[in-house]
Structure formats: structure tokens, C-alpha cells
Design a protein around this motif. Structure first.
Motif, PDB file in Angstrom:
ATOM      1  N   PHE A 339       0.907  -0.972   0.179  1.00 23.64           N
ATOM      2  CA  PHE A 339      -0.183   0.213  -0.205  1.00 23.64           C
ATOM      3  C   PHE A 339       0.655   0.952  -0.125  1.00 23.64           C
ATOM      4  CE2 PHE A 339      -1.810  -3.053   2.453  1.00 23.64           C
ATOM      5  CZ  PHE A 339      -3.340  -3.376   1.548  1.00 23.64           C
ATOM      6  N   PRO A 340       1.279   1.871  -1.219  1.00 19.43           N
ATOM      7  CA  PRO A 340       2.572   2.754  -0.930  1.00 19.43           C
ATOM      8  C   PRO A 340       2.020   3.956  -0.492  1.00 19.43           C
ATOM      9  CG  PRO A 340       2.058   1.379  -3.174  1.00 19.43           C
ATOM     10  CD  PRO A 340       1.250   1.032  -2.729  1.00 19.43           C
ATOM     11  N   GLU A 341       0.520   4.563  -0.631  1.00 20.84           N
ATOM     12  CA  GLU A 341      -0.020   5.041  -0.556  1.00 20.84           C
ATOM     13  C   GLU A 341       0.019   5.973   0.408  1.00 20.84           C
ATOM     14  OE1 GLU A 341      -3.249   5.284  -2.995  1.00 20.84           O
ATOM     15  OE2 GLU A 341      -2.544   6.183  -4.888  1.00 20.84           O
ATOM     16  N   LEU A 342       0.056   4.495   1.461  1.00 21.98           N
ATOM     17  CA  LEU A 342      -0.720   5.010   3.226  1.00 21.98           C
ATOM     18  C   LEU A 342       0.985   5.111   3.991  1.00 21.98           C
ATOM     19  CD1 LEU A 342      -4.062   1.742   3.252  1.00 21.98           C
ATOM     20  CD2 LEU A 342      -3.568   4.096   2.515  1.00 21.98           C
ATOM     21  N   GLN A 343       1.388   5.129   5.029  1.00 24.56           N
ATOM     22  CA  GLN A 343       2.166   4.854   5.738  1.00 24.56           C
ATOM     23  C   GLN A 343       1.925   4.282   8.323  1.00 24.56           C
ATOM     24  OE1 GLN A 343       5.735   4.480   6.564  1.00 24.56           O
ATOM     25  NE2 GLN A 343       5.060   5.721   4.998  1.00 24.56           N
ATOM     26  N   PRO A 344       2.433   3.653   8.625  1.00 25.63           N
ATOM     27  CA  PRO A 344       3.021   2.101   7.139  1.00 25.63           C
ATOM     28  C   PRO A 344       2.468   1.471   6.300  1.00 25.63           C
ATOM     29  CG  PRO A 344       2.384   1.089   8.910  1.00 25.63           C
ATOM     30  CD  PRO A 344       1.275   2.586   8.816  1.00 25.63           C
ATOM     31  N   CYS A 345       3.239   1.385   5.325  1.00 19.03           N
ATOM     32  CA  CYS A 345       2.692   0.656   3.521  1.00 19.03           C
ATOM     33  C   CYS A 345       2.769  -0.866   3.495  1.00 19.03           C
ATOM     34  CB  CYS A 345       3.784   1.822   2.441  1.00 19.03           C
ATOM     35  SG  CYS A 345       5.702   0.715   2.816  1.00 19.03           S
ATOM     36  N   ASP A 346       2.967  -1.513   5.100  1.00 21.87           N
ATOM     37  CA  ASP A 346       2.646  -2.549   4.327  1.00 21.87           C
ATOM     38  C   ASP A 346       4.248  -3.627   3.120  1.00 21.87           C
ATOM     39  OD1 ASP A 346       2.452  -5.342   5.242  1.00 21.87           O
ATOM     40  OD2 ASP A 346       0.493  -5.610   3.492  1.00 21.87           O
ATOM     41  N   LEU A 347       5.544  -3.038   4.015  1.00 22.22           N
ATOM     42  CA  LEU A 347       6.299  -3.114   3.146  1.00 22.22           C
ATOM     43  C   LEU A 347       6.550  -5.279   3.435  1.00 22.22           C
ATOM     44  CD1 LEU A 347       9.045  -2.748   1.639  1.00 22.22           C
ATOM     45  CD2 LEU A 347      10.706  -2.988   4.359  1.00 22.22           C
ATOM     46  N   GLN A 348       7.039  -5.476   1.492  1.00 21.52           N
ATOM     47  CA  GLN A 348       6.881  -7.108   1.539  1.00 21.52           C
ATOM     48  C   GLN A 348       8.663  -6.827   0.940  1.00 21.52           C
ATOM     49  OE1 GLN A 348       4.425  -8.975   2.611  1.00 21.52           O
ATOM     50  NE2 GLN A 348       3.478  -7.837   3.277  1.00 21.52           N
ATOM     51  N   TRP A 349       8.923  -8.607   1.435  1.00 21.05           N
ATOM     52  CA  TRP A 349       9.701  -8.526   0.406  1.00 21.05           C
ATOM     53  C   TRP A 349      10.544 -10.274   0.334  1.00 21.05           C
ATOM     54  CZ3 TRP A 349       9.570  -8.241   5.654  1.00 21.05           C
ATOM     55  CH2 TRP A 349      10.167  -9.854   6.605  1.00 21.05           C
ATOM     56  N   LYS A 350      11.057 -10.508  -0.741  1.00 18.67           N
ATOM     57  CA  LYS A 350      10.829 -11.377  -0.949  1.00 18.67           C
ATOM     58  C   LYS A 350      12.299 -12.626  -1.299  1.00 18.67           C
ATOM     59  CE  LYS A 350       7.859 -15.132  -3.739  1.00 18.67           C
ATOM     60  NZ  LYS A 350       7.634 -15.199  -4.481  1.00 18.67           N
ATOM     61  N   ARG A 351      13.270 -13.486  -1.155  1.00 20.70           N
ATOM     62  CA  ARG A 351      14.559 -13.793  -1.094  1.00 20.70           C
ATOM     63  C   ARG A 351      14.497 -14.561  -2.342  1.00 20.70           C
ATOM     64  NH1 ARG A 351      18.079 -11.972   2.676  1.00 20.70           N
ATOM     65  NH2 ARG A 351      16.985 -11.591   4.629  1.00 20.70           N
ATOM     66  N   PHE A 352      16.202 -14.565  -3.175  1.00 20.94           N
ATOM     67  CA  PHE A 352      15.732 -15.260  -4.677  1.00 20.94           C
ATOM     68  C   PHE A 352      17.179 -15.772  -4.469  1.00 20.94           C
ATOM     69  CE2 PHE A 352      12.365 -12.728  -5.677  1.00 20.94           C
ATOM     70  CZ  PHE A 352      11.413 -13.408  -6.411  1.00 20.94           C
ATOM     71  N   GLY A 353      17.460 -17.311  -4.943  1.00 25.67           N
ATOM     72  CA  GLY A 353      18.930 -18.391  -5.156  1.00 25.67           C
ATOM     73  C   GLY A 353      19.486 -17.592  -6.188  1.00 25.67           C
ATOM     74  N   PRO A 354      20.872 -17.544  -5.660  1.00 23.71           N
ATOM     75  CA  PRO A 354      22.285 -16.555  -6.308  1.00 23.71           C
ATOM     76  C   PRO A 354      22.455 -16.535  -8.088  1.00 23.71           C
ATOM     77  CG  PRO A 354      23.070 -19.199  -5.382  1.00 23.71           C
ATOM     78  CD  PRO A 354      21.466 -18.717  -4.694  1.00 23.71           C
ATOM     79  N   HIS A 355      21.065 -18.087  -7.885  1.00 23.59           N
ATOM     80  CA  HIS A 355      21.296 -17.805  -9.648  1.00 23.59           C
ATOM     81  C   HIS A 355      20.110 -17.533 -10.295  1.00 23.59           C
ATOM     82  CE1 HIS A 355      24.752 -20.505  -9.782  1.00 23.59           C
ATOM     83  NE2 HIS A 355      23.821 -21.457  -8.809  1.00 23.59           N
ATOM     84  N   SER A 356      19.492 -16.716  -9.244  1.00 20.61           N
ATOM     85  CA  SER A 356      18.123 -15.913 -10.361  1.00 20.61           C
ATOM     86  C   SER A 356      18.358 -14.964 -10.383  1.00 20.61           C
ATOM     87  CB  SER A 356      16.862 -15.576  -8.739  1.00 20.61           C
ATOM     88  OG  SER A 356      16.428 -16.746  -8.365  1.00 20.61           O
ATOM     89  N   SER A 357      17.727 -14.646 -11.736  1.00 22.91           N
ATOM     90  CA  SER A 357      17.798 -13.472 -12.288  1.00 22.91           C
ATOM     91  C   SER A 357      16.652 -12.738 -12.753  1.00 22.91           C
ATOM     92  CB  SER A 357      18.448 -13.597 -13.988  1.00 22.91           C
ATOM     93  OG  SER A 357      18.062 -13.838 -14.650  1.00 22.91           O
ATOM     94  N   SER A 358      15.388 -13.382 -11.884  1.00 25.00           N
ATOM     95  CA  SER A 358      14.108 -13.000 -13.036  1.00 25.00           C
ATOM     96  C   SER A 358      13.186 -13.320 -11.354  1.00 25.00           C
ATOM     97  CB  SER A 358      13.736 -12.785 -13.888  1.00 25.00           C
ATOM     98  OG  SER A 358      13.192 -14.738 -13.884  1.00 25.00           O
ATOM     99  N   ALA A 359      11.809 -12.240 -11.284  1.00 22.77           N
ATOM    100  CA  ALA A 359      11.031 -13.148 -10.358  1.00 22.77           C
ATOM    101  C   ALA A 359       8.994 -12.595 -11.015  1.00 22.77           C
ATOM    102  CB  ALA A 359      10.796 -12.932  -9.274  1.00 22.77           C
TER     103      ALA A 359
END
Length: 539
Positions: A339-359
Motif C-alpha cells: 500500500f504505497p500511498e499509506l504509512q506504514p505501507c505494509d513493506l514486503q520482501w522476497k528472497r531469491f537464490g544466487p542463480h536467479s535473474s527474474s521473478a
């Protein structure tokens, strides 16, 4: 009707004291009283009738005491006045042991094992037993006992999850000459003991420069392999400077929260997060926050403004992101706000392996008309570096507001319009690609030079001018007629188009005095000369 042939006729013993024969009851004979169906049991080897009382609640059965005889050949006769049928079963009674259900179950639990104890009613018979373990996901597992038992027995089931409920029951069969499993015991439910949380937390951060240092919001979430393993759980956040002899600080947070904010100065810091229960804590999850000079733009991981922001096009199911892989990192992290227009914006994250180049980044929170920003980081040795930035809309929508147009300059043939205050930022429901300027005389259709025709739904024709630079917020309309009233509108457009034309502004070009002077030269003076000549001729 005559009686049916007995089906499934079979004999067995539960305790080597009684023989029980069972069979399926036939159909209704409609004979009652002294004409009802009668049963007789005859043992062929001894040539003796067996005294036995038949009971048929659901399945018919009959039992009698065992003497010294071990091998039997039983013939059962079923008869009424209309006919009779027979069924036979020959067997060694030691090969027909069907144990009764174990009783008096109790258990002893550790964090990963349950030892189940029970008592046999079948004294003197060696039994082989099997336990069924019902897991929380309703999956059942069978475990065989490793030894035979006489009266008291137990089985240990391992590989269980700590602090988890399991339901167990037991049945047994003869260890020698196994025939079939006996009846199941009553089920008992046990809970394993608590243990330290297993697995590590997945942690992330958001850094905001403030006076004298930085506010760091630390986030954490449970990984698929994480297990709380306890009744109550909390989180402990520890941070300390990356220097020798620095004193760590820490806070404890309730399990209902998944983030907290701490203040650190401009030195490098190590931040770790663990999950705790009444037994112990999990392995720490660690991240390193590099030092700052007081100006956030000098920090490697905070230099967001120094990177070019690439545009991405959303699809129905999310955003497809790609990045250039680097050999120096052991993984990548993508973060964004739901929710980029709100604060807090509900920050999310996702991890990928060393051989990843897209998601493909998906979220049920993504909606059309909102700009989402994605940051791609490289990760190595608990440190991250910002590599790329992406921004885009799941679907672009037309701008909801028209640019506020000002009339800067107006002459007989020209009008200059401007809309300098119109934003082209993330507040818009799409990327502003440019502007369309529409012009027309109020009383007639438009046909100005250097313009394109635009036909409204009512059939009226406007002149259309296209501006393809979203930062060009000024336009001069030429070739107007003096002393003429015009209607104008400026529409911004995005990848989602523009809204229908609804509101115009109106201008009126001034009267041209030069035209009046020329008119006087061409009309009034010749008329005066003609009148004078006419007068002289008359005179």
C-alpha cells in the motif's frame, strides 16, 4: 421361506479359553415361534453336538469353552420346516487367535517421541502389536512394535514435532501363526513436550535517516521450515556497533507483532533477531547495516536516488521483474510496499537464490491505478546492496483530473496556455505520457492549420494538438480568428488513455484595429469619393 446359506462362517478365539464362531445372518424367512430358524453345531472329530446359544444382534455369533482339543471341524446346520443349510469350518485354534482390544493405555512424552503403554487381556499369548499415529494434518502412520509381549507392552514412536498433539491407538495379532489383527483400542491423545524453536526467521529492514543517526524498522516473518515448538513465543531484537567492546542493546517483542523500530547512530551495526519460548531461543538471523556519514545519499544501500528507475508493465497476476545477475552475491532480495500511498505501507520482501535473474511478484493487494516501486538488492554475508529499481502499475488508468490551465498570452490570432502545477508523479493513476490540446470556435466546427480533427460523440469537430513530452506544460495555439469566441481543454493521457471531454475553458480573441483601418481604406474612402463625384455632377 427356507433359510439362506450362512455367509462368512468363521471361528476364532480371543484368549484361548473360548471359541467364537460368527456368520452373516440370512434373509427373513417369515416363520416364527416353533417354526422359526434353529441352529445346531456339530464337531466332526469327536462326533459330538456342541451346546451353544446363538445371538444375532447385527452379526450372528455363538461361543463355547475350549477343552484340551486344539483342532476342530465345526459343522453348523441352519434349518426350519421348509429346508436346511450347512456351513463348515476346520481349524487349529492356535492359528485362529483374534486378540481383544488393548486396554489401560497411557503414555510418556518427550519433545520428539511418545512411548505408549497398554495392558493385554490375553494373558499367556505372545502378541505382535501395531500403533496408529494420527498427525495434526489428519495423516495416519502405522508403527510396528519391535518385540512380542505377554501381558504389558509398549511402543515408542519417534520423529515427532515438539509441542504438537497426536492421537494414538493400538491393535495386536498373534506373534506365532498370525491370523488377523485384533480390535483397535480406544484412541488416546498426547501432546509432545516443548523444545527450542527450530529454523531461523526471515528478517528485513527499512532505514530512514534522522537527526543524529537513523531509524531502522526491523521486520521478520516465519520461514516454511520454522517451528515455534512451544506454548508461548516472543521475539528478541539485539543490535550492537561493529566495534570491539561495544555493549549490545536489546528489546523483547510479543509474538503478535512482526516489526519494531530502533534508533542507531551513523556507525555500522549488527542486528539480530531470535524467536524465544519457555525452553530456549532459535538460531539468530543477522543483518549488517553499514555506517553512514550523516548524509543518506552516501550510503551504499540507501543510495536510492542515484539509480535510474526502470519502468515495468504489470499483468493480471502481478509484475514480472528481471535483473542483471552478479557473481559477487549469494542471493537477491526484492522489496515493495503493498500500500504505497499509506504509512506504514505494509513493506514486503522476497528472497531469491544466487542463480536467479527474474521473478514474478504477486500480491492480492495489487490494484489498478496505483504505482508500485520495487527495489532489487544483492545479498552476501548478511549485507545487502541496492542494485536496481523498478516502478510500474498493475494496470494504468486515465488521469482523474484535468490539468489546471492558465491563459498566459492572448492576441488576435494566438493564445498561449500553461499548466505548470500539474503533477506527473506517483500520485497519478498511470504514467503521464503527454497531453492533448483541444480547440474549437464556439459557434462552428474547427479547421485550424497544423491540427488534427477530433470528433465528439455529438458530431461536433474539435482541433487536436498532441504534446508527447509529459514535462512540456505549455502550448501556443496559432491561426485563430480575431474577435472570435473559442472553447479549449487540455487533457493528460496515460497508458490507460484519457477521460472523456467534459469541461471547457472559454476565450475570446480581441478585435483587430488594423483590420478596421484597412476596412476604412477599402470601403469608406471610395464611398466618400463616389458621393462627392455624384454631387458635382448634379451641381
Amino acid at each position: 421361506e427356507p433359510p439362506d446359506l450362512p455367509h462368512d462362517f468363521s471361528c476364532h478365539t480371543q484368549d484361548m479359553k473360548k471359541i467364537i464362531c460368527t456368520w452373516s445372518q440370512g434373509g427373513e424367512t417369515y416363520l416364527h415361534g416353533e417354526h422359526s430358524t434353529k441352529y445346531t453345531f456339530f464337531e466332526e472329530f469327536t462326533q459330538k453336538l456342541i451346546p451353544c446359544t446363538v445371538e444375532c444382534p447385527t452379526q450372528c455369533s455363538c461361543s463355547w469353552d475350549i477343552n484340551q482339543q486344539r483342532v476342530y471341524n465345526i459343522m453348523m446346520t441352519v434349518e426350519n420346516p421348509l429346508g436346511k443349510k450347512t456351513a463348515t469350518d476346520a481349524f487349529d485354534v492356535t492359528h485362529r487367535i483374534h486378540p481383544s482390544a488393548p486396554s489401560e493405555l497411557f503414555g510418556h512424552c518427550s519433545d520428539t517421541k511418545i512411548t505408549l503403554y497398554w495392558k493385554h487381556r490375553n494373558k499367556g499369548i505372545k502378541l505382535f502389536c501395531q500403533a496408529e499415529v494420527l498427525h495434526p494434518d489428519e495423516k495416519a502412520e502405522l508403527h510396528n512394535s519391535s518385540s512380542t509381549h505377554l501381558q504389558y507392552a509398549s511402543i515408542t514412536v519417534g520423529g515427532l514435532q515438539p509441542y504438537t498433539q497426536y492421537t494414538l491407538r493400538v491393535h495386536c495379532g498373534a506373534a506365532q501363526h498370525f491370523w488377523r489383527w485384533g480390535e483397535w483400542s480406544k484412541a488416546q491423545t498426547f501432546r509432545t513436550e516443548e523444545a527450542s524453536p527450530s529454523g531461523k526467521l526471515d528478517i528485513w529492514r527499512e532505514i530512514t535517516p534522522v537527526l543524529g543517526g537513523r531509524n531502522v524498522t526491523v521486520f521478520w516473518k516465519l520461514t516454511p521450515s520454522f517451528q515455534a515448538n512451544g506454548r508461548s513465543m516472543s521475539y528478541e531484537i539485539t543490535w550492537e556497533k561493529g566495534e570491539e567492546d561495544s555493549k549490545p542493546e536489546y528489546i523483547s517483542i510479543s509474538s503478535v507483532y512482526n516489526s519494531t523500530r530502533i534508533f542507531i547512530d551513523n556507525h555500522p551495526y549488527k542486528i539480530s533477531v531470535v524467536a524465544k519460548n519457555d525452553v530456549n531461543h532459535s538460531l539468530p538471523s543477522v543483518m549488517i547495516v553499514p555506517g553512514a556519514t550523516g548524509n543518506s545519499s552516501t550510503e551504499n544501500e540507501l543510495s536510492i536516488s542515484d539509480l535510474k528507475e526502470d519502468r515495468v508493465i504489470g499483468a493480471d497476476n502481478g509484475f514480472f521483474l528481471s535483473w542483471e545477475p552478479r557473481n559477487t552475491y549469494d542471493g537477491y532480495v526484492v522489496d515493495w510496499c503493498n500500500f504505497p500511498e499509506l504509512q506504514p505501507c505494509d513493506l514486503q520482501w522476497k528472497r531469491f537464490g544466487p542463480h536467479s535473474s527474474s521473478a514474478l511478484i504477486t500480491s492480492a493487494s495489487f490494484v489498478p491505478g496505483v504505482r508500485y516501486n520495487f527495489h532489487i538488492y544483492g545479498s552476501v554475508a548478511n549485507r545487502v546492496s541496492l542494485l536496481e529499481k523498478k516502478t510500474g502499475y498493475l494496470k494504468e488508468l486515465p488521469p482523474t483530473l484535468d490539468p489546471p490551465v492558465k491563459k498566459n498570452h492572448l492576441t488576435f490570432h494566438v493564445v498561449t496556455l500553461s499548466w505548470d502545477s500539474y503533477p506527473t508523479t506517483a500520485s497519478q493513476p498511470g504514467f503521464i505520457r503527454g497531453y492533448h490540446v483541444y480547440v474549437s470556435p464556439v459557434q462552428e466546427d474547427c479547421s485550424l492549420k497544423e491540427s488534427k480533427k477530433h470528433v465528439l460523440p455529438d458530431g461536433s469537430v474539435l482541433c487536436k494538438y498532441i504534446i508527447e513530452n509529459p514535462e512540456e506544460k505549455r502550448y501556443t495555439v496559432k491561426h485563430l480568428m480575431p474577435n472570435t469566441k473559442y472553447k479549449l481543454v487540455v487533457k493528460a493521457y496515460t497508458g490507460g488513455g484519457e477521460t472523456p471531454i467534459a469541461n471547457f475553458i472559454y476565450i475570446e480573441t480581441p478585435f483587430d484595429s488594423n483590420t478596421l483601418y484597412l476596412l476604412s481604406l477599402l470601403v469608406i474612402i471610395p464611398s466618400a469619393v463616389a458621393a462627392l463625384c455624384h454631387w458635382k455632377m448634379k451641381w
